[in-house]
Design an enzyme around this catalytic site. Sequence first.
Site, PDB file in Angstrom:
ATOM      1  N   HIS A  67      28.815  47.475  37.537  1.00 39.82           N
ATOM      2  CA  HIS A  67      30.261  47.542  37.750  1.00 39.82           C
ATOM      3  C   HIS A  67      30.802  48.913  37.349  1.00 39.82           C
ATOM      4  CE1 HIS A  67      29.872  43.214  38.134  1.00 39.82           C
ATOM      5  NE2 HIS A  67      31.081  43.216  38.648  1.00 39.82           N
ATOM      6  N   SER A  84      35.633  46.867  45.328  1.00 39.45           N
ATOM      7  CA  SER A  84      36.173  47.365  44.058  1.00 39.45           C
ATOM      8  C   SER A  84      37.414  48.220  44.283  1.00 39.45           C
ATOM      9  CB  SER A  84      35.122  48.168  43.289  1.00 39.45           C
ATOM     10  OG  SER A  84      34.158  47.312  42.731  1.00 39.45           O
ATOM     11  N   GLU A  86      39.637  47.923  46.671  1.00 40.50           N
ATOM     12  CA  GLU A  86      40.746  47.015  46.954  1.00 40.50           C
ATOM     13  C   GLU A  86      41.211  46.305  45.683  1.00 40.50           C
ATOM     14  OE1 GLU A  86      41.619  42.929  49.450  1.00 40.50           O
ATOM     15  OE2 GLU A  86      39.992  44.224  50.124  1.00 40.50           O
ATOM     16  N   GLN A  88      40.822  47.204  42.448  1.00 42.66           N
ATOM     17  CA  GLN A  88      41.476  48.103  41.496  1.00 42.66           C
ATOM     18  C   GLN A  88      42.852  48.521  42.003  1.00 42.66           C
ATOM     19  OE1 GLN A  88      39.473  51.080  39.247  1.00 42.66           O
ATOM     20  NE2 GLN A  88      37.460  50.118  39.486  1.00 42.66           N
ATOM     21  N   PHE A 119      33.293  47.684  30.715  1.00 41.97           N
ATOM     22  CA  PHE A 119      34.264  46.600  30.635  1.00 41.97           C
ATOM     23  C   PHE A 119      34.430  45.992  32.023  1.00 41.97           C
ATOM     24  CE2 PHE A 119      38.808  45.395  31.088  1.00 41.97           C
ATOM     25  CZ  PHE A 119      38.852  44.376  30.153  1.00 41.97           C
ATOM     26  N   ALA A 123      39.974  42.137  38.230  1.00 40.05           N
ATOM     27  CA  ALA A 123      41.182  42.929  38.453  1.00 40.05           C
ATOM     28  C   ALA A 123      42.180  42.207  39.352  1.00 40.05           C
ATOM     29  CB  ALA A 123      40.813  44.290  39.046  1.00 40.05           C
TER      30      ALA A 123
END
Length: 174
Positions: A67, A84, A86, A88, A119, A123
Amino acid sequence: MDINVVNALAYEDFVKLFGNVVEKCPLISAAIWSYRPFKDLADIEARISEFIHSLPDSGKEGILRCHPDLAGRDLQSGTLTPESQEEQSQAGMTTLDSAEIVHMYRLNSEYKERFGFPFVICARLNNKADIVRQLSERLKNRRTAELECAIEEVKKICSLRLHSIVLSDIQTKL
């Protein structure tokens, strides 16, 4: 998309379609293909969850390391996966000002130094304020608790990605 369509997919098409439901981990889709026919979408999710939970901690950490950092280098350089990017963007990570970017970089670095993996949070179910708050709070977790928490977030991301694929037109994905 009907579950019968999913079950009829050739191996290569299945992996192409579902290969990024867990970020950059097409091996998971490749492994669960063997469990066809699936009863429904929940069955696919259960098989993915079982696969992840069967892994030793090092395997789970490997999934997490696939990630990207939230608001990190990949976002800034435009090298995120489309999913990712989209996610974020929906969470507001693409609209951070320079001070917020520096703050996220510091928190992400502290987190990775403490736990050894980035982390991970779903999202799409959070906004930028929630993400910063959760990142700060989860830095206080013990490593074993944080590993489990992060894996649960991976499963949330996976679930939303699966639903997006199944509810979309399959022909545009292959």
